[in-house]
Design an enzyme around this catalytic site. Sequence first.
Site, PDB file in Angstrom:
ATOM      1  N   GLU A   1      -6.665   0.617   4.474  1.00  7.86           N
ATOM      2  CA  GLU A   1      -5.221   0.680   4.717  1.00  7.86           C
ATOM      3  C   GLU A   1      -4.721  -0.661   5.261  1.00  7.86           C
ATOM      4  O   GLU A   1      -3.788  -1.262   4.739  1.00  7.86           O
ATOM      5  CB  GLU A   1      -4.930   1.801   5.722  1.00  7.86           C
ATOM      6  CG  GLU A   1      -3.470   1.933   6.105  1.00  7.86           C
ATOM      7  CD  GLU A   1      -3.249   2.924   7.233  1.00  7.86           C
ATOM      8  OE1 GLU A   1      -2.104   3.353   7.409  1.00  7.86           O
ATOM      9  OE2 GLU A   1      -4.216   3.258   7.953  1.00  7.86           O
ATOM     10  N   HIS A   2      -5.347  -1.135   6.349  1.00  6.54           N
ATOM     11  CA  HIS A   2      -5.021  -2.430   6.953  1.00  6.54           C
ATOM     12  C   HIS A   2      -6.242  -3.340   6.858  1.00  6.54           C
ATOM     13  O   HIS A   2      -7.334  -2.940   7.266  1.00  6.54           O
ATOM     14  CB  HIS A   2      -4.661  -2.280   8.432  1.00  6.54           C
ATOM     15  CG  HIS A   2      -3.583  -1.268   8.711  1.00  6.54           C
ATOM     16  ND1 HIS A   2      -3.868  -0.006   9.216  1.00  6.54           N
ATOM     17  CD2 HIS A   2      -2.248  -1.343   8.568  1.00  6.54           C
ATOM     18  CE1 HIS A   2      -2.729   0.656   9.369  1.00  6.54           C
ATOM     19  NE2 HIS A   2      -1.727  -0.127   8.985  1.00  6.54           N
TER      20      HIS A   2
ATOM     21  N   HIS B   1      -4.734   5.648  17.709  1.00  3.09           N
ATOM     22  CA  HIS B   1      -3.861   6.622  17.037  1.00  3.09           C
ATOM     23  C   HIS B   1      -4.397   8.041  17.221  1.00  3.09           C
ATOM     24  O   HIS B   1      -3.662   8.943  17.625  1.00  3.09           O
ATOM     25  CB  HIS B   1      -3.749   6.302  15.545  1.00  3.09           C
ATOM     26  CG  HIS B   1      -2.697   5.305  15.220  1.00  3.09           C
ATOM     27  ND1 HIS B   1      -1.367   5.542  15.408  1.00  3.09           N
ATOM     28  CD2 HIS B   1      -2.783   4.046  14.731  1.00  3.09           C
ATOM     29  CE1 HIS B   1      -0.667   4.479  15.032  1.00  3.09           C
ATOM     30  NE2 HIS B   1      -1.504   3.553  14.628  1.00  3.09           N
TER      31      HIS B   1
ATOM     32  N   HIS C   1      10.764  17.074 -36.658  1.00  2.00           N
ATOM     33  CA  HIS C   1      10.840  15.702 -36.157  1.00  2.00           C
ATOM     34  C   HIS C   1      11.111  14.747 -37.323  1.00  2.00           C
ATOM     35  O   HIS C   1      11.978  13.864 -37.249  1.00  2.00           O
ATOM     36  CB  HIS C   1       9.511  15.293 -35.487  1.00  2.00           C
ATOM     37  CG  HIS C   1       9.325  15.803 -34.098  1.00  2.00           C
ATOM     38  ND1 HIS C   1       9.175  17.137 -33.806  1.00  2.00           N
ATOM     39  CD2 HIS C   1       9.268  15.141 -32.912  1.00  2.00           C
ATOM     40  CE1 HIS C   1       9.011  17.278 -32.500  1.00  2.00           C
ATOM     41  NE2 HIS C   1       9.072  16.079 -31.926  1.00  2.00           N
TER      42      HIS C   1
ATOM     43  N   GLN D   1      -5.934   0.610  16.094  1.00  2.00           N
ATOM     44  CA  GLN D   1      -5.950   1.760  15.192  1.00  2.00           C
ATOM     45  C   GLN D   1      -6.681   2.940  15.811  1.00  2.00           C
ATOM     46  O   GLN D   1      -6.280   4.085  15.648  1.00  2.00           O
ATOM     47  CB  GLN D   1      -6.579   1.376  13.857  1.00  2.00           C
ATOM     48  CG  GLN D   1      -5.801   0.321  13.106  1.00  2.00           C
ATOM     49  CD  GLN D   1      -4.325   0.628  13.025  1.00  2.00           C
ATOM     50  OE1 GLN D   1      -3.922   1.629  12.433  1.00  2.00           O
ATOM     51  NE2 GLN D   1      -3.499  -0.212  13.621  1.00  2.00           N
TER      52      GLN D   1
ATOM     53  N   ASP E   1       2.895  -3.132  12.057  1.00  2.00           N
ATOM     54  CA  ASP E   1       3.325  -1.782  12.400  1.00  2.00           C
ATOM     55  C   ASP E   1       4.788  -1.732  12.808  1.00  2.00           C
ATOM     56  O   ASP E   1       5.446  -0.693  12.651  1.00  2.00           O
ATOM     57  CB  ASP E   1       2.474  -1.233  13.552  1.00  2.00           C
ATOM     58  CG  ASP E   1       1.131  -0.702  13.085  1.00  2.00           C
ATOM     59  OD1 ASP E   1       0.974  -0.470  11.871  1.00  2.00           O
ATOM     60  OD2 ASP E   1       0.235  -0.526  13.927  1.00  2.00           O
TER      61      ASP E   1
END
Length: 435
Positions: A332-333, A267, A425, A264, A366
């Site tokens: 996230e992971h 990235h 109504h 990660q 991934d």
Amino acid sequence: MTQVSIKRLSSSQSDFAQQLDALLAWESVSDKRVNQVVDDVIAQVKARGDQALVEYTNQFDRMQAQSMAELELSPERLAKALHDLPAEQRAALETAATRISQYHERQKSDSWRYMEADGTHLGQQVTPMDRVGIYVPGGKAAYPSSVLMNALPAKVAGVKEIIMVVPTPDGVVNELVLAAAALAGVNRVFTIGGAQAVAALAYGTATVPKVDKIVGPGNIYVATAKRAVFGAVGIDMIAGPSEILVICDGKTNPDWIAMDLFSQAEHDEDAQSILLCPDADYLNDVQVSIEKLLPTMERQAIIKTSLETRAALILVADLAEAAKISNRIAPEHLELSVEDPEALLPAIRHAGAIFMGRYTAEALGDYCAGPNHVLPTSGTARFSSPLGVYDFQKRSSLIMFSPEGASEMGKVASVLARGESLTAHARSAEYRILD
């Protein structure tokens, strides 16, 4: 060996909660200067359409296009990219696409109905969106996997038209990205990016059609633009930097864990990698592995910056406490690199994707495991889910009263409507009451 200074924390420290908050702090779309740039770009695209798109693409991506015709890739061009792929790459792409499609087929929702005793029908009609836009990054790296992960769930959902935008700085086109678009059934591809591409998808131009929803990751300008156009179109999420949290019992090969953290960190410099473990000696072993392996990495400068600014090796009392901290982080992971991940799983409440066992590297998710890799970041896994087929479907309520049902429920509606002083109504419902 390369010296890497990574934060070391312990859950037993009196100020641990404050240190963890500081480590996690991230706001991806709060920059005033970025917001101003994005607002200006969106306004120009809304006002001048294709002309503004061409100008911004030439400016930001160092292109020399004269018209939008030069910035659209034909279906034949996409098909050629797929046809010309080396056999090994094509086989890998096709295997990933098959697994992703099979997984997402299981997410499809069907319409349903039921009938009440008086003949009233109630239910839900599930229909796909007509047209969606997918944003594929094309700056620091190209991501054919993102094409598959964004387009295939839309295809499975039944979306009729998928529009892809991908920036090509300096005119450099990634053939694997184009091949993935062909394989995934993308209908049109424009080589545009940034806030201008998001604006074009949201509002439409003479060339780029307006879509119903925009999905896919991007940089801070893309994230800010997605937030700005939300309401005119749907969006998947506001994505922050990539994250990985590893809970380890101290018995996994430390080289494996170091490389998982790298996966990660590579990235970008803002990516976050965190390890939780109850064994202090093991944290030292992982630190040694990091310093040993880092010089072997192509993107070692990015990894080093990421690890030194946003990573942490955290000593916890036990795996139960690790699970509690993980839920606070809502990563996230999440890797459960432990002897019995099934036993730990019930304690996990918030995570985008959970990778169970020592052999389940996050990198498999991934590319080719099958579940989607577009995941909630920055703690939003507390209330968000991975991208899926459900993101490309709409649900309409179905209501069909029988005369008897309308009469009985008309009495109920009348009482409630008059209680709210909404006489029309009430009378509308009362007209259907049987004598």
